[in-house]
Design a protein around this motif. Structure first.
Motif, PDB file in Angstrom:
ATOM      1  N   GLU A  48      11.787   8.023   3.150  1.00 49.40           N
ATOM      2  CA  GLU A  48      11.773   9.419   3.607  1.00 49.40           C
ATOM      3  C   GLU A  48      11.557   9.508   5.110  1.00 49.40           C
ATOM      4  O   GLU A  48      12.192  10.326   5.794  1.00 49.40           O
ATOM      5  CB  GLU A  48      10.681  10.196   2.854  1.00 49.40           C
ATOM      6  CG  GLU A  48      10.986  10.399   1.383  1.00 49.40           C
ATOM      7  CD  GLU A  48       9.811  10.985   0.626  1.00 49.40           C
ATOM      8  OE1 GLU A  48      10.023  11.899  -0.188  1.00 49.40           O
ATOM      9  OE2 GLU A  48       8.667  10.515   0.849  1.00 49.40           O
ATOM     10  N   MET A  49      10.685   8.675   5.632  1.00 43.88           N
ATOM     11  CA  MET A  49      10.431   8.682   7.073  1.00 43.88           C
ATOM     12  C   MET A  49      11.667   8.227   7.849  1.00 43.88           C
ATOM     13  O   MET A  49      12.056   8.840   8.861  1.00 43.88           O
ATOM     14  CB  MET A  49       9.241   7.791   7.404  1.00 43.88           C
ATOM     15  CG  MET A  49       7.903   8.312   6.895  1.00 43.88           C
ATOM     16  SD  MET A  49       7.431   9.883   7.656  1.00 43.88           S
ATOM     17  CE  MET A  49       7.147   9.370   9.355  1.00 43.88           C
ATOM     18  N   MET A  50      12.276   7.159   7.395  1.00 38.96           N
ATOM     19  CA  MET A  50      13.444   6.644   8.100  1.00 38.96           C
ATOM     20  C   MET A  50      14.614   7.619   8.007  1.00 38.96           C
ATOM     21  O   MET A  50      15.366   7.806   8.968  1.00 38.96           O
ATOM     22  CB  MET A  50      13.842   5.280   7.543  1.00 38.96           C
ATOM     23  CG  MET A  50      12.767   4.203   7.707  1.00 38.96           C
ATOM     24  SD  MET A  50      12.131   4.037   9.390  1.00 38.96           S
ATOM     25  CE  MET A  50      13.597   3.578  10.253  1.00 38.96           C
ATOM     26  N   ASP A  51      14.772   8.262   6.846  1.00 46.04           N
ATOM     27  CA  ASP A  51      15.829   9.264   6.710  1.00 46.04           C
ATOM     28  C   ASP A  51      15.611  10.419   7.676  1.00 46.04           C
ATOM     29  O   ASP A  51      16.565  10.913   8.298  1.00 46.04           O
ATOM     30  CB  ASP A  51      15.868   9.805   5.274  1.00 46.04           C
ATOM     31  CG  ASP A  51      16.490   8.819   4.287  1.00 46.04           C
ATOM     32  OD1 ASP A  51      17.096   7.823   4.745  1.00 46.04           O
ATOM     33  OD2 ASP A  51      16.363   9.045   3.070  1.00 46.04           O
ATOM     34  N   CYS A  52      14.361  10.839   7.825  1.00 47.32           N
ATOM     35  CA  CYS A  52      14.035  11.940   8.737  1.00 47.32           C
ATOM     36  C   CYS A  52      14.416  11.579  10.164  1.00 47.32           C
ATOM     37  O   CYS A  52      15.035  12.376  10.890  1.00 47.32           O
ATOM     38  CB  CYS A  52      12.550  12.266   8.625  1.00 47.32           C
ATOM     39  SG  CYS A  52      11.991  13.579   9.738  1.00 47.32           S
ATOM     40  N   VAL A  53      14.059  10.375  10.582  1.00 47.56           N
ATOM     41  CA  VAL A  53      14.352   9.924  11.946  1.00 47.56           C
ATOM     42  C   VAL A  53      15.851   9.781  12.166  1.00 47.56           C
ATOM     43  O   VAL A  53      16.408  10.262  13.167  1.00 47.56           O
ATOM     44  CB  VAL A  53      13.635   8.588  12.227  1.00 47.56           C
ATOM     45  CG1 VAL A  53      14.153   7.951  13.511  1.00 47.56           C
ATOM     46  CG2 VAL A  53      12.124   8.791  12.304  1.00 47.56           C
ATOM     47  N   LEU A  54      16.530   9.130  11.238  1.00 48.78           N
ATOM     48  CA  LEU A  54      17.953   8.825  11.441  1.00 48.78           C
ATOM     49  C   LEU A  54      18.824  10.067  11.308  1.00 48.78           C
ATOM     50  O   LEU A  54      19.835  10.200  12.029  1.00 48.78           O
ATOM     51  CB  LEU A  54      18.393   7.750  10.446  1.00 48.78           C
ATOM     52  CG  LEU A  54      17.826   6.360  10.741  1.00 48.78           C
ATOM     53  CD1 LEU A  54      18.180   5.379   9.637  1.00 48.78           C
ATOM     54  CD2 LEU A  54      18.325   5.845  12.087  1.00 48.78           C
ATOM     55  N   GLN A  55      18.474  10.983  10.427  1.00 49.02           N
ATOM     56  CA  GLN A  55      19.247  12.220  10.314  1.00 49.02           C
ATOM     57  C   GLN A  55      19.190  13.020  11.617  1.00 49.02           C
ATOM     58  O   GLN A  55      20.195  13.559  12.078  1.00 49.02           O
ATOM     59  CB  GLN A  55      18.734  13.057   9.148  1.00 49.02           C
ATOM     60  CG  GLN A  55      19.127  12.510   7.789  1.00 49.02           C
ATOM     61  CD  GLN A  55      18.409  13.203   6.641  1.00 49.02           C
ATOM     62  OE1 GLN A  55      17.759  14.240   6.830  1.00 49.02           O
ATOM     63  NE2 GLN A  55      18.517  12.638   5.449  1.00 49.02           N
ATOM     64  N   PHE A  56      18.003  13.068  12.215  1.00 49.38           N
ATOM     65  CA  PHE A  56      17.871  13.761  13.495  1.00 49.38           C
ATOM     66  C   PHE A  56      18.718  13.062  14.564  1.00 49.38           C
ATOM     67  O   PHE A  56      19.448  13.713  15.328  1.00 49.38           O
ATOM     68  CB  PHE A  56      16.412  13.806  13.927  1.00 49.38           C
ATOM     69  CG  PHE A  56      16.196  14.411  15.281  1.00 49.38           C
ATOM     70  CD1 PHE A  56      16.142  15.783  15.448  1.00 49.38           C
ATOM     71  CD2 PHE A  56      16.071  13.600  16.411  1.00 49.38           C
ATOM     72  CE1 PHE A  56      15.963  16.346  16.710  1.00 49.38           C
ATOM     73  CE2 PHE A  56      15.895  14.152  17.671  1.00 49.38           C
ATOM     74  CZ  PHE A  56      15.836  15.530  17.821  1.00 49.38           C
ATOM     75  N   ALA A  57      18.625  11.742  14.616  1.00 43.89           N
ATOM     76  CA  ALA A  57      19.352  10.991  15.641  1.00 43.89           C
ATOM     77  C   ALA A  57      20.867  11.127  15.469  1.00 43.89           C
ATOM     78  O   ALA A  57      21.606  11.248  16.454  1.00 43.89           O
ATOM     79  CB  ALA A  57      18.949   9.517  15.594  1.00 43.89           C
ATOM     80  N   GLU A  58      21.336  11.107  14.238  1.00 44.98           N
ATOM     81  CA  GLU A  58      22.772  11.218  13.990  1.00 44.98           C
ATOM     82  C   GLU A  58      23.320  12.569  14.420  1.00 44.98           C
ATOM     83  O   GLU A  58      24.474  12.685  14.864  1.00 44.98           O
ATOM     84  CB  GLU A  58      23.053  10.965  12.509  1.00 44.98           C
ATOM     85  CG  GLU A  58      22.905   9.496  12.115  1.00 44.98           C
ATOM     86  CD  GLU A  58      22.861   9.298  10.615  1.00 44.98           C
ATOM     87  OE1 GLU A  58      22.757  10.320   9.880  1.00 44.98           O
ATOM     88  OE2 GLU A  58      22.910   8.134  10.166  1.00 44.98           O
ATOM     89  N   GLN A  59      22.492  13.606  14.329  1.00 41.70           N
ATOM     90  CA  GLN A  59      22.938  14.960  14.642  1.00 41.70           C
ATOM     91  C   GLN A  59      22.850  15.292  16.132  1.00 41.70           C
ATOM     92  O   GLN A  59      23.440  16.272  16.580  1.00 41.70           O
ATOM     93  CB  GLN A  59      22.108  15.972  13.845  1.00 41.70           C
ATOM     94  CG  GLN A  59      22.315  15.882  12.341  1.00 41.70           C
ATOM     95  CD  GLN A  59      21.245  16.635  11.556  1.00 41.70           C
ATOM     96  OE1 GLN A  59      20.410  17.330  12.142  1.00 41.70           O
ATOM     97  NE2 GLN A  59      21.268  16.480  10.243  1.00 41.70           N
TER      98      GLN A  59
END
Length: 290
Positions: free
Chosen positions: A6-17
């Motif tokens: 969940e933490m990594m998804d939160c970070v990577l989703q923000f970065a991808e956008q």
């Protein structure tokens, strides 16, 4: 508490956008296969970005990662001089107990950055712009074999500053004595214990920050002796800690010296130890040491 996914998804989703972010990396204990996993491990994240100002001037974007207990931005603090050059970091502890140490790095520093730490894992590289990064390893943090000169300096510093502790104790300056014991003498003892572990393991591992894994490698006797060097606030306890440190340092230094075929300064040890005992026995109204 959010789990690692969940933490990594939160970070990577923000970065991808966010188009300003071109690459994301993870460092530290979470990339180190030799570190036990637990709930207190930080997420040491770096964003390599095309420009910094819009991030730094409008910091509300970090709210995306969760509700915070506390935030620290070291590069924006008056008490501590900035150490990261053009980089900027956000140290965030969240209400669910997770922590992210997030650093913004100008994209044009990518080549130097990727050489700085071998515990580096690339999570996202939108443009395939990062140099090839090998698999994470903690070899840069392994105990290093000391030279004969470095070993001698460690011994000299230990015994030299021990005399400051004694002086502070006789003067009834407990804070002075404790600071010299813990800030100068103790690091030399820990360093010598690290070298002992290095000798035993052919200098092939890390004992962790602040020697936190030393207990895994020291004998039970040495570990218990080390624990006895942490005194309370009484003068008697500090004296006892100082002499216990001396005993443990002496035995460990001799073992390290024998293995590395270095000279151990036994005469210096003997003279300083006698001096410490002399100062300890002085009456409070003494006008001369000898």
């Amino acid at each position: 508490m959010r789990n690692e996914k969940e933490m990594m998804d939160c970070v990577l989703q923000f970065a991808e956008q966010d188009e300003r972010i071109r690459a994301v990396t993870l460092e530290g204990s979470r990339t180190n296969p030799n570190v036990p996993k637990d709930m207190f491990q930080d997420y040491d994240i770096s964003f390599l970005v095309t420009e910094m100002d819009s991030f730094v001037q409008n910091p509300d974007w970090i709210d995306r990662f969760g509700d915070r207990i506390i935030l620290q931005t070291p590069e924006d603090m008056s008490m501590f001089p900035p150490e990261l050059g053009r980089r900027f970091s956000y140290l965030m502890l969240f209400t669910d107990g997770n922590r992210i140490d997030l650093t913004l790095i100008p994209l044009d520093e990518k080549d130097d950055y990727c050489k700085e730490d071998k515990l580096l894992l690339v999570l996202l590289d939108k443009d395939n712009c990062l140099p090839e990064v090998p698999a994470p390893t903690d070899e840069d943090y392994w105990v290093k074999r000391p030279s004969a000169a470095f070993f001698a300096d460690c011994c000299n510093e230990f015994w030299w500053v021990s005399t400051y502790v004694a002086k502070g104790l006789w003067r009834k300056e407990i804070l002075y004595a404790q600071d010299h014991l813990n800030l100068y003498v103790r690091p030399m003892l820990i360093k010598m214990l690290e070298w002992q572990v290095g000798v035993q393991t052919d200098f092939s591992l890390s004992v962790g920050k602040n020697g936190k894994y030393l207990k895994n490698y020291l004998s039970e006797h040495s570990w218990q002796q080390l624990m006895q060097t942490y005194p309370s606030g009484s003068y008697e306890d500090v004296w006892n800690a100082l002499f216990t440190m001396g005993d443990l340092f002496r035995r460990t230094a001799q073992e390290v010296a024998d293995h590395l075929q270095y000279e151990c300064p036994l005469e210096e040890d003997r003279r300083v130890t006698n001096y410490l005992k002399r100062v300890q026995a002085l009456p409070s109204d003494a006008a001369e040491i000898f």
